[in-house]
Design a protein around this motif. Structure first.
Motif, PDB file in Angstrom:
ATOM      1  N   ARG A   1       0.992  -1.269   0.102  1.00  6.22           N
ATOM      2  CA  ARG A   1      -0.100   0.178  -0.150  1.00  6.22           C
ATOM      3  C   ARG A   1       0.820   1.323  -0.004  1.00  6.22           C
ATOM      4  O   ARG A   1       0.620   2.276  -0.577  1.00  6.22           O
ATOM      5  CB  ARG A   1      -0.892   0.030   1.266  1.00  6.22           C
ATOM      6  N   ALA A   2       1.917   1.168   0.833  1.00  3.54           N
ATOM      7  CA  ALA A   2       2.812   2.272   0.828  1.00  3.54           C
ATOM      8  C   ALA A   2       3.589   2.625  -0.521  1.00  3.54           C
ATOM      9  O   ALA A   2       3.832   3.825  -1.053  1.00  3.54           O
ATOM     10  CB  ALA A   2       3.916   2.277   1.963  1.00  3.54           C
ATOM     11  N   LEU A   3       4.021   1.680  -1.022  1.00  2.00           N
ATOM     12  CA  LEU A   3       4.627   1.437  -2.338  1.00  2.00           C
ATOM     13  C   LEU A   3       3.696   2.258  -3.472  1.00  2.00           C
ATOM     14  O   LEU A   3       4.129   2.744  -4.229  1.00  2.00           O
ATOM     15  CB  LEU A   3       5.188   0.150  -2.927  1.00  2.00           C
ATOM     16  N   ARG A   4       2.450   1.844  -3.572  1.00  2.00           N
ATOM     17  CA  ARG A   4       1.527   2.064  -4.443  1.00  2.00           C
ATOM     18  C   ARG A   4       1.366   3.773  -4.215  1.00  2.00           C
ATOM     19  O   ARG A   4       1.164   4.673  -5.166  1.00  2.00           O
ATOM     20  CB  ARG A   4       0.303   1.383  -4.329  1.00  2.00           C
ATOM     21  N   ALA A   5       1.296   4.182  -2.823  1.00  2.06           N
ATOM     22  CA  ALA A   5       1.149   5.614  -2.465  1.00  2.06           C
ATOM     23  C   ALA A   5       2.457   6.490  -3.099  1.00  2.06           C
ATOM     24  O   ALA A   5       2.309   7.600  -3.537  1.00  2.06           O
ATOM     25  CB  ALA A   5       0.830   5.848  -1.133  1.00  2.06           C
ATOM     26  N   VAL A   6       3.672   6.003  -2.995  1.00 10.24           N
ATOM     27  CA  VAL A   6       4.830   6.646  -3.524  1.00 10.24           C
ATOM     28  C   VAL A   6       4.725   6.570  -5.048  1.00 10.24           C
ATOM     29  O   VAL A   6       5.017   7.819  -5.566  1.00 10.24           O
ATOM     30  CB  VAL A   6       6.014   5.831  -3.077  1.00 10.24           C
ATOM     31  N   SER A   7       4.394   5.565  -5.739  1.00  6.84           N
ATOM     32  CA  SER A   7       4.118   5.557  -7.160  1.00  6.84           C
ATOM     33  C   SER A   7       3.291   6.719  -7.587  1.00  6.84           C
ATOM     34  O   SER A   7       3.039   7.065  -8.640  1.00  6.84           O
ATOM     35  CB  SER A   7       3.724   4.272  -7.724  1.00  6.84           C
ATOM     36  N   ASP A   8       2.004   6.905  -6.839  1.00  4.47           N
ATOM     37  CA  ASP A   8       0.906   7.742  -7.306  1.00  4.47           C
ATOM     38  C   ASP A   8       1.184   9.222  -6.625  1.00  4.47           C
ATOM     39  O   ASP A   8       0.294  10.174  -6.809  1.00  4.47           O
ATOM     40  CB  ASP A   8      -0.472   7.074  -6.669  1.00  4.47           C
ATOM     41  N   ASN A   9       2.423   9.406  -6.033  1.00  2.64           N
ATOM     42  CA  ASN A   9       2.879  10.720  -5.545  1.00  2.64           C
ATOM     43  C   ASN A   9       1.838  11.134  -4.436  1.00  2.64           C
ATOM     44  O   ASN A   9       1.404  12.259  -4.540  1.00  2.64           O
ATOM     45  CB  ASN A   9       2.942  11.658  -6.559  1.00  2.64           C
TER      46      ASN A   9
END
Length: 266
Positions: A212-220
């Motif tokens: 979930r955190a990685l997807r948040a980083v990817s989506d800025n």
């Protein structure tokens, strides 16, 4: 004076390095294991191209790239069970030191290998599927990969303790574990795709939070959405490690020392 956990883990790491060198050469790891994991990412991400859903390819690329390190770390189940087959488990249990910390260190080559595999998948294959990273995001991505590898390694240690008395199940358990994570932790489909009970259970798995955190980083996304899941990821990893230590003492070490044999564990 008994060796401290730090020294036990250190000696275990030396064993892990020797074990990894005996298992792989740089060629067999690069063209064998790494090639296999990258092919897995390409396969599942390619399926996203067949779906009439915007963002499916990026979603699958992120999930399956991070998932590669989990496949690596679950190998701890097999290597820990191998101590019994090799005849070294009885010697470890008979020693006055806590052998669980030896196990914690002797398979650390798997999360290191998993970290390298997932890094290549995310940074090497990601751009082909629209997954790119700004320079400022790279340290965060690497941190999340490392946290995923170590967190799921703790899960693997707990599972290894459960099957150490039935080593014939080691590969079945490790395969089922990572396949379950792949299905339910948000790798292929969002967690809320499944019934609420499933969603509640997977909150105990570090991968659910780091992904979930990685997807948040990817989506800025805002920093709160990036670092918010890190806290439960660390807490769940610590709980799995504690569970592994306690369960090992309860199921293996203490009963075997009292009886003077490991036969009771069959």
């Amino acid at each position: 004076m008994y060796p401290s956990p730090f020294h036990l883990v250190r000696y275990g790491v030396l064993n892990a390095v020797a074990d990894f060198k005996a298992t792989y050469t740089w060629r067999s790891w690069s063209f064998g294991w790494l090639g296999r994991m990258l092919a897995q990412v390409l396969f599942f991400t390619g399926l996203g191209g067949m779906l009439d859903h915007p963002g499916a390819v990026r979603y699958l690329a992120l999930g399956n790239a991070l998932m590669t390190c989990v496949v690596d770390t679950m190998a701890v189940v097999a290597t820990t069970s191998g101590e019994r087959r090799a005849g070294t488990l009885s010697l470890l249990v008979a020693s006055p030191a806590d052998p669980m910390w030896v196990f914690a260190g002797r398979s650390l080559h798997w999360p290191v290998s998993g970290f390298a595999t997932a890094s290549v998948a995310l940074f090497g294959l990601g751009p082909f599927f629209g997954v790119t990273w700004a320079a400022a995001q790279v340290p965060l991505v690497l941190l999340l990969i490392a946290l995923t590898a170590l967190g799921t390694y703790c899960v693997g240690l707990f599972l290894a303790v459960l099957v150490i008395n039935v080593p014939r199940l080691r590969n079945v358990v490790s395969n089922c574990a990572y396949l379950a994570m792949m299905a339910f932790c948000g790798v292929q489909v969002p967690v809320d795709f499944w019934p609420r009970a499933v969603g509640a259970v997977v909150q105990a798995v570090p991968l659910t939070h780091t992904l979930r955190a990685l997807r948040a980083v990817s989506d800025n996304r805002p920093a709160a959405e990036v670092f918010g899941p890190v806290v439960p990821a660390v807490l769940t990893a610590g709980c799995w490690l504690l569970a592994a230590v306690v369960t090992f003492r309860w199921l293996v070490a203490v009963p075997a020392r009292r009886a003077g044999t490991l036969d009771l564990s069959y």
